[in-house]
Design a protein around this motif. Structure first.
Motif, PDB file in Angstrom:
ATOM      1  N   PHE A 240      -2.742   4.875  -3.390  1.00 30.24           N
ATOM      2  CA  PHE A 240      -3.011   4.807  -1.949  1.00 30.24           C
ATOM      3  C   PHE A 240      -2.412   6.009  -1.231  1.00 30.24           C
ATOM      4  CE2 PHE A 240      -2.221   3.316   2.439  1.00 30.24           C
ATOM      5  CZ  PHE A 240      -3.515   2.917   2.770  1.00 30.24           C
TER       6      PHE A 240
ATOM      7  N   LEU B  96       0.833  -1.216   0.000  1.00 26.97           N
ATOM      8  CA  LEU B  96       0.000   0.000   0.000  1.00 26.97           C
ATOM      9  C   LEU B  96       0.865   1.264   0.000  1.00 26.97           C
ATOM     10  CD1 LEU B  96      -2.782  -1.081   2.546  1.00 26.97           C
ATOM     11  CD2 LEU B  96      -2.962  -0.936   0.047  1.00 26.97           C
TER      12      LEU B  96
ATOM     13  N   VAL C  10      -7.935   2.249   0.211  1.00 30.14           N
ATOM     14  CA  VAL C  10      -7.647   1.956  -1.203  1.00 30.14           C
ATOM     15  C   VAL C  10      -8.768   2.531  -2.060  1.00 30.14           C
ATOM     16  CG1 VAL C  10      -6.287  -0.117  -0.706  1.00 30.14           C
ATOM     17  CG2 VAL C  10      -8.750  -0.335  -1.080  1.00 30.14           C
TER      18      VAL C  10
END
Ligand code: COA
Length: 180
Positions: free
Chosen positions: A29, A23, A95
């Motif tokens: 992100f 991430l 996300v």
């Protein structure tokens, strides 16, 4: 472990590392942050999450979507030095695939309930001016606008500083002292 209608929120563990490195190295992100990480700095950032979570029960926590069992974001406190104080600062990040479903608000409110039960103080939140979805989450979680601030590290970007009372409110909430 906190359970809401759609989410689980729990402290980070070593097994979460690969997901968070994935991430933190993803541009989508890390939008509206200091920038995307490389693998080394992503690992350092995750190390920091583990350390703070040992000391603060509402430090940044993985948020897991119950339907899929996937970590879809985080909410909770990190630390920031502002005007000479090493403060706790609340943040959230999800996300793209799950944005707009109310997850940030659902997870954050649940974790703030925990924070409210643990002590009293004043919590800071920093949001780039123009990040309207994040401002909405902050409002819904009970933060109010305090002032605008421009950081020396990012002179081109105004930020909004917001505050929320934790528990009965009080003094700025500070990062734990590493020397105990
Ligand atoms: C900000 C973020 C965490 C919000 O997560 P989320 O789960 O989508 O948040 P929610 O669904 O709980 O709430 C989003 C709110 O913003 C609103 N919103 C969405 N897009 C918007 C826009 N372009 N302008 C204004 N409001 C907007 C939504 O309508 C919702 O408000 P509502 O409940 O009044 O309708 C997510 O968009 C994200 O991770 N963004 C990138 C990273 C980031 O900006 N993190 C915060 C850094 S301070």
């Amino acid at each position: 472990m906190i359970e809401t209608d759609r989410l689980l929120v729990r402290p980070p563990v070593e097994d979460d590392r690969a997901r968070f490195v994935e991430l933190f190295t993803d541009e989508a992100f890390t939008v509206w942050s200091g920038g995307v990480h490389d693998v080394a700095s992503a690992n350092e950032r995750f190390d920091g999450m583990l350390v703070l979570a040992d000391a603060v029960p509402y430090a940044k926590q993985p948020v897991i979507e119950k339907d899929t069992g996937t970590i879809v974001g985080y909410s909770g406190v990190g630390t920031v030095v502002f005007e000479g104080l090493d403060r706790l600062e609340w943040g959230w990040r999800f996300v793209p695939a799950v944005r707009g479903k109310g997850y940030a608000t659902e997870a954050t409110k649940a974790l703030l309930d925990l924070a409210d039960s643990q002590g009293n103080g004043e919590m800071l939140c920093i949001i780039a001016t123009g990040n309207n979805p994040s401002m909405r989450v902050a409002e819904k979680a009970g933060f109010h606008k305090w002032r605008t601030h421009v950081w020396d590290e990012a002179p081109g970007q105004d930020t909004q500083l917001l505050l929320r009372s934790i528990g009965a409110g009080g003094e700025p909430m500070l990062a734990p002292n590493p020397n105990g």
